[in-house]
Motif scaffolding. Structure first.
Motif, PDB file in Angstrom:
ATOM      1  N   GLY A  61       0.820  -1.205   0.000  1.00 35.59           N
ATOM      2  CA  GLY A  61       0.000   0.000   0.000  1.00 35.59           C
ATOM      3  C   GLY A  61       0.850   1.248   0.000  1.00 35.59           C
ATOM      4  N   ALA A  62       0.273   2.342  -0.467  1.00 36.18           N
ATOM      5  CA  ALA A  62       0.984   3.623  -0.484  1.00 36.18           C
ATOM      6  C   ALA A  62      -0.031   4.752  -0.481  1.00 36.18           C
ATOM      7  CB  ALA A  62       1.883   3.736  -1.713  1.00 36.18           C
ATOM      8  N   THR A  63       0.334   5.857   0.137  1.00 34.83           N
ATOM      9  CA  THR A  63      -0.489   7.063   0.094  1.00 34.83           C
ATOM     10  C   THR A  63       0.403   8.270  -0.132  1.00 34.83           C
ATOM     11  OG1 THR A  63      -0.373   7.291   2.507  1.00 34.83           O
ATOM     12  CG2 THR A  63      -2.316   6.203   1.611  1.00 34.83           C
ATOM     13  N   ARG A  64      -0.112   9.212  -0.887  1.00 27.83           N
ATOM     14  CA  ARG A  64       0.540  10.514  -1.047  1.00 27.83           C
ATOM     15  C   ARG A  64      -0.462  11.481  -1.636  1.00 27.83           C
ATOM     16  NH1 ARG A  64       0.803   6.325  -4.851  1.00 27.83           N
ATOM     17  NH2 ARG A  64       1.668   6.954  -6.862  1.00 27.83           N
ATOM     18  N   PHE A  65      -0.175  12.755  -1.517  1.00 30.08           N
ATOM     19  CA  PHE A  65      -1.021  13.786  -2.097  1.00 30.08           C
ATOM     20  C   PHE A  65      -0.379  14.269  -3.384  1.00 30.08           C
ATOM     21  CE2 PHE A  65      -2.794  13.691   2.090  1.00 30.08           C
ATOM     22  CZ  PHE A  65      -4.086  14.159   1.957  1.00 30.08           C
ATOM     23  N   ILE A  66      -1.168  14.287  -4.471  1.00 37.41           N
ATOM     24  CA  ILE A  66      -0.648  14.813  -5.728  1.00 37.41           C
ATOM     25  C   ILE A  66      -0.994  16.287  -5.880  1.00 37.41           C
ATOM     26  CG2 ILE A  66      -0.573  12.615  -6.929  1.00 37.41           C
ATOM     27  CD1 ILE A  66      -3.251  13.202  -8.151  1.00 37.41           C
ATOM     28  N   ALA A  96      -5.479   4.607   5.047  1.00 36.82           N
ATOM     29  CA  ALA A  96      -6.405   5.691   5.370  1.00 36.82           C
ATOM     30  C   ALA A  96      -5.916   6.450   6.601  1.00 36.82           C
ATOM     31  CB  ALA A  96      -7.807   5.133   5.602  1.00 36.82           C
ATOM     32  N   ALA A  97      -5.352   5.710   7.548  1.00 37.39           N
ATOM     33  CA  ALA A  97      -4.825   6.343   8.766  1.00 37.39           C
ATOM     34  C   ALA A  97      -3.696   7.312   8.437  1.00 37.39           C
ATOM     35  CB  ALA A  97      -4.338   5.272   9.741  1.00 37.39           C
ATOM     36  N   HIS A  98      -2.840   6.949   7.500  1.00 37.01           N
ATOM     37  CA  HIS A  98      -1.760   7.862   7.115  1.00 37.01           C
ATOM     38  C   HIS A  98      -2.327   9.178   6.574  1.00 37.01           C
ATOM     39  CE1 HIS A  98       1.648   5.390   7.955  1.00 37.01           C
ATOM     40  NE2 HIS A  98       1.378   4.462   7.038  1.00 37.01           N
ATOM     41  N   LEU A  99      -3.371   9.084   5.753  1.00 37.31           N
ATOM     42  CA  LEU A  99      -3.972  10.305   5.204  1.00 37.31           C
ATOM     43  C   LEU A  99      -4.571  11.168   6.305  1.00 37.31           C
ATOM     44  CD1 LEU A  99      -5.798   8.903   2.024  1.00 37.31           C
ATOM     45  CD2 LEU A  99      -3.615  10.116   2.124  1.00 37.31           C
ATOM     46  N   ILE A 100      -5.161  10.538   7.286  1.00 38.23           N
ATOM     47  CA  ILE A 100      -5.850  11.267   8.351  1.00 38.23           C
ATOM     48  C   ILE A 100      -4.876  11.793   9.407  1.00 38.23           C
ATOM     49  CG2 ILE A 100      -7.509  11.015  10.261  1.00 38.23           C
ATOM     50  CD1 ILE A 100      -8.918   8.889   8.441  1.00 38.23           C
ATOM     51  N   LEU A 101      -3.876  11.007   9.745  1.00 37.32           N
ATOM     52  CA  LEU A 101      -3.018  11.322  10.891  1.00 37.32           C
ATOM     53  C   LEU A 101      -1.703  12.009  10.547  1.00 37.32           C
ATOM     54  CD1 LEU A 101      -3.341   7.945  12.875  1.00 37.32           C
ATOM     55  CD2 LEU A 101      -4.615  10.071  13.275  1.00 37.32           C
ATOM     56  N   HIS A 102      -1.207  11.826   9.331  1.00 43.75           N
ATOM     57  CA  HIS A 102       0.200  12.156   9.102  1.00 43.75           C
ATOM     58  C   HIS A 102       0.460  13.208   8.029  1.00 43.75           C
ATOM     59  CE1 HIS A 102       0.710   7.914  10.897  1.00 43.75           C
ATOM     60  NE2 HIS A 102       0.868   8.816  11.847  1.00 43.75           N
ATOM     61  N   GLY A 103      -0.504  14.023   7.702  1.00 44.96           N
ATOM     62  CA  GLY A 103      -0.232  15.183   6.861  1.00 44.96           C
ATOM     63  C   GLY A 103      -0.174  14.895   5.379  1.00 44.96           C
TER      64      GLY A 103
END
Length: 368
Positions: free
Chosen positions: A236-241, A268-275
């Motif tokens: 899994g991976a999350t980032r903002f483009i 989902a937690a990374h998006l909510i908690l970590h900026g």
């Protein structure tokens, strides 16, 4: 003082780009062009990719079919070949070859992410275009993490994992571009997780993935599913483009419902908690243990609320109780089994029949 070499741009454009521009302006397909120029579809396609060089005879054909003069097309070809040699060398420079050799291109072809090509220079150009970069230097700046980047610059080598992960992340960006999302809203996204949780009881990906994608898009999150190529261990991976759009990317690496849903809520937690200013990549040691622990705790407690944890000790040795417990709290039995295994109440080979197993169809879609 910068040298002329440093000032020279590291990008190259084949004559096929000019041909494509003309075809687009005239609303002509590749088939139309091939027919007008009396070329086979294969040759026309290779001409656009740079695999076929423009000869004097072909230059006359292009001038008659598309306009300008044969001299223009011959000069365009000469410029292209000169730029290839300047940028990549003849033979191809060691740093470019090393970059190429450490990205699983053949597998990307099998996955349908890039087209099969034979010419080495055309492959490199297609690779740069796949990653949407103009040069190897730009690729390093965009995709290589600091550790790999330092190693590359000092020894001209880096791990194949870097290339495989970069290819997977880029595929996520390509897929995310196709998803229309509303503006990112952290509070609304967190609230939407309550409506996502019941989807864990749906077995078929073809049933729950469209709903999951729609809910996420409504909160500014592009959910993308991309199979990870060999060498990419990320699940899994999350980032903002952008400040208004995030990517939540999953690979279904472990092909079971407990892992998939735990990974989803973890990301989902990374998006909510970590900026919004970092890439979080699960499974590659690029995220701090503190942030990973927070995301793990969020996912675990969301799937099985803390006020239900005491019940696990009373159900772990009875599969019927596990199924009843899962139904009562509104999640799949497989997730309950996964959590029981995670906290060592049962061994990892027990009750796995309660998990939903997935398989890839042609490397692109999933089924049970």
């Amino acid at each position: 003082m910068m040298t002329s070499e440093q000032l020279s741009p590291r990008w190259v454009s084949p004559p096929g780009d000019t041909i494509s521009d003309i075809l687009n302006e005239r609303a002509l397909s590749l088939t139309d062009f091939a027919k007008k120029a009396s070329l086979s579809h294969e040759i026309a396609n290779k001409l656009l990719s740079g695999e076929v060089a423009i000869s004097a005879e072909l230059a006359v054909t292009l001038a008659a079919t598309l306009g300008s003069t044969s001299t223009f097309w011959l000069n365009r070809e000469k410029q292209f070949r000169s730029e290839l040699e300047r940028l990549f060398g003849n033979p191809i420079q060691a740093d470019t070859k090393n970059w190429w050799d450490n990205i699983p291109w053949n597998e990307l072809v099998k996955l349908g992410w890039i087209a099969p090509l034979s010419d080495s220079h055309a492959k490199i150009i297609q690779g740069l275009r796949y990653f949407n970069v103009s040069s190897l230097d730009t690729w390093l700046e965009k995709y290589a993490n600091p550790t790999h980047l330092a190693a590359f610059r000092t020894s001209s080598t880096y791990s194949s994992e870097t290339g495989a992960v970069a290819a997977w992340l880029r595929q996520g960006e390509i897929l995310a571009d196709e998803i229309a999302c509303k503006k990112w809203n952290k509070k609304d996204f967190e609230k939407s997780l309550d409506s996502i949780r019941p989807l864990t009881r749906m077995k078929e990906p073809s049933d729950f993935l469209p709903l999951l994608t729609q809910i996420c898009a409504g909160q500014g999150v592009a959910l993308v599913i991309a199979r990870s190529p060999t060498g990419c261990r990320a699940s899994g991976a999350t980032r903002f483009i952008s400040k208004n759009k995030a990517i939540l990317q999953l690979s279904f690496r472990y092909l079971s419902d407990d892992h998939f849903w735990f990974s989803f809520f973890h990301e989902a937690a990374h998006l909510i908690l970590h900026g919004q200013d970092r890439l979080f990549l699960e499974g590659t040691n690029l995220t701090s243990s503190h942030e990973e622990n927070e995301a793990n705790a969020f996912s675990s407690s969301f799937l099985i609320p803390k006020d239900h944890l005491h019940e696990l000790k009373a159900i772990y040795n009875d599969h019927k109780k596990i199924m009843r417990f899962a139904k009562n709290i509104g999640i799949s039995p497989g997730i309950v089994v996964g959590q029981l295994q995670h906290i060592n109440l049962i061994p990892h080979n027990r009750y796995n029949n309660l998990k939903v197993r997935y398989s890839w169809v042609d490397g692109k879609s999933l089924t049970t």
